[in-house]
Scaffold this motif. Structure first.
Motif, short mmCIF file in Angstrom:
data_model
loop_
_atom_site.label_atom_id
_atom_site.label_comp_id
_atom_site.label_asym_id
_atom_site.label_seq_id
_atom_site.Cartn_x
_atom_site.Cartn_y
_atom_site.Cartn_z
N TRP A 172 16.68 4.93 -0.97
CA TRP A 172 16.28 3.97 0.05
C TRP A 172 14.85 4.23 0.51
N MET A 173 14.07 3.16 0.59
CA MET A 173 12.70 3.21 1.12
C MET A 173 12.44 1.90 1.86
N VAL A 174 11.47 1.92 2.74
CA VAL A 174 11.08 0.69 3.44
C VAL A 174 10.54 -0.29 2.40
N PRO A 175 11.08 -1.52 2.34
CA PRO A 175 10.61 -2.48 1.33
C PRO A 175 9.20 -2.97 1.62
N GLY A 176 8.52 -3.35 0.54
CA GLY A 176 7.19 -3.94 0.67
C GLY A 176 6.06 -2.94 0.74
N GLY A 177 6.36 -1.65 0.76
CA GLY A 177 5.32 -0.64 0.90
C GLY A 177 4.91 -0.04 -0.43
N VAL A 178 3.88 0.80 -0.38
CA VAL A 178 3.35 1.40 -1.60
C VAL A 178 4.30 2.43 -2.18
N ASP A 179 5.10 3.10 -1.33
CA ASP A 179 6.01 4.14 -1.84
C ASP A 179 7.08 3.56 -2.75
N ILE A 180 7.70 2.48 -2.31
CA ILE A 180 8.75 1.88 -3.14
C ILE A 180 8.14 1.22 -4.38
N ALA A 181 6.93 0.74 -4.28
CA ALA A 181 6.26 0.16 -5.43
C ALA A 181 6.02 1.21 -6.51
N ARG A 182 5.53 2.37 -6.08
CA ARG A 182 5.25 3.45 -7.03
C ARG A 182 6.53 4.02 -7.62
#
Length: 270
Positions: A183-193
């Motif tokens: 789980w990660m906050v959606p829309g951010g760079v962490d989940i993108a990477r």
């Protein structure tokens, strides 16, 4: 003839509606992007309006420089795409360095989904690892996939095996398996990477407590992948509700499927 009469736009709209009918897009949940072919761009160019302001992606994606993408809009409901495509989807172009985007058609007064940078990062990866064949990235809130993220260990292997063993066609449809992103906050760079790292290996990534993220060369393949994964997850959820697994497809059975259908299974999943 208008933009909405072009074949790739009509197929895009149909996929949005298909996902809505499956129950995967409550409110403004989920999003879809498509990387246009040169033929698509030439067919659409006469409908482009005055380009709007540039926006930073946040990363440099040089292999997507000067590419065009259809994207669902920020805060838009996928159920409304079929009713008014121009108000709910838009076409964006990237600049000569693959660092910025701007809208050239659609989405009046709006912008693409907040997860557009995540989509673009993953388009970059999938374009590279597939030699340019992958053009579709689709994110949906597949109900049973989400449910399983609350009960299965959040590992690629645990999810792959559960899905492979719950529907016979799964090893054929995604023989490499599926990736799992915590789980990660959606829309951010962490989940993108994190997602783009998984997409180096897999066609699909499961977002814990959130949904499913898939890729494909065309709309039918991408939607079919999501549909197959969700159907298998549905079977597994029903099995758990019946008291759990008593018999299953064995590893030797999986190998037999791979042999007869001419696919190579990811050995790390066996």
């Amino acid at each position: 003839m208008a933009m909405v009469d072009l074949d790739f736009v009509k197929t895009y709209v149909r996929m949005c509606n298909d996902g809505w009918l499956q129950g995967w897009h409550e409110r403004n949940g989920g999003n879809l992007t498509y990387r246009l072919s040169e033929k698509n761009v030439e067919a659409a160019r006469s409908f482009f309006g005055e380009p709007r302001e540039w926006h930073e992606i946040g990363v440099a994606l040089p292999n997507l420089a000067r590419e065009y993408f259809v994207a669902t809009g920020s805060g838009k409901y996928l159920r409304n795409v079929a009713l008014d495509p121009e108000a709910n989807i838009g076409i964006c172009e990237l600049d000569e360095k693959g660092e910025r985007w701007r809208v050239v058609w659609g989405l009046p007064g709006s912008v693409p989904t907040s997860e557009f940078p995540t989509h673009l990062m993953n388009h970059s990866v999938r374009k590279r690892v597939t030699g340019g064949t992958n053009r579709v990235i689709y994110h949906c809130h597949a109900t049973n996939v989400i449910a399983l993220t609350y009960v299965l260990p959040l590992t690629d292997r645990d999810f792959t095996r559960a899905l492979w063993q719950s529907a016979t066609e799964c090893p054929v449809v995604f023989p490499e398996g599926v990736g799992v992103v915590p789980w990660m906050v959606p829309g951010g760079v962490d989940i993108a990477r994190a997602t783009s790292k998984k997409m180096e290996t897999y066609q699909a990534a499961i977002w814990a407590m959130h949904g499913l993220f898939v890729s494909g060369p065309d709309f039918d393949t991408a939607f079919g992948l999501a549909h197959t994964i969700e159907k298998s997850a549905d079977v597994y959820v029903r099995v758990l509700s019946c008291g759990g697994v008593r018999q299953t497809i064995t590893d030797d059975d999986l190998r037999a499927i791979a042999r007869d259908f001419g696919v190579t299974l990811n050995p790390a999943m066996l």
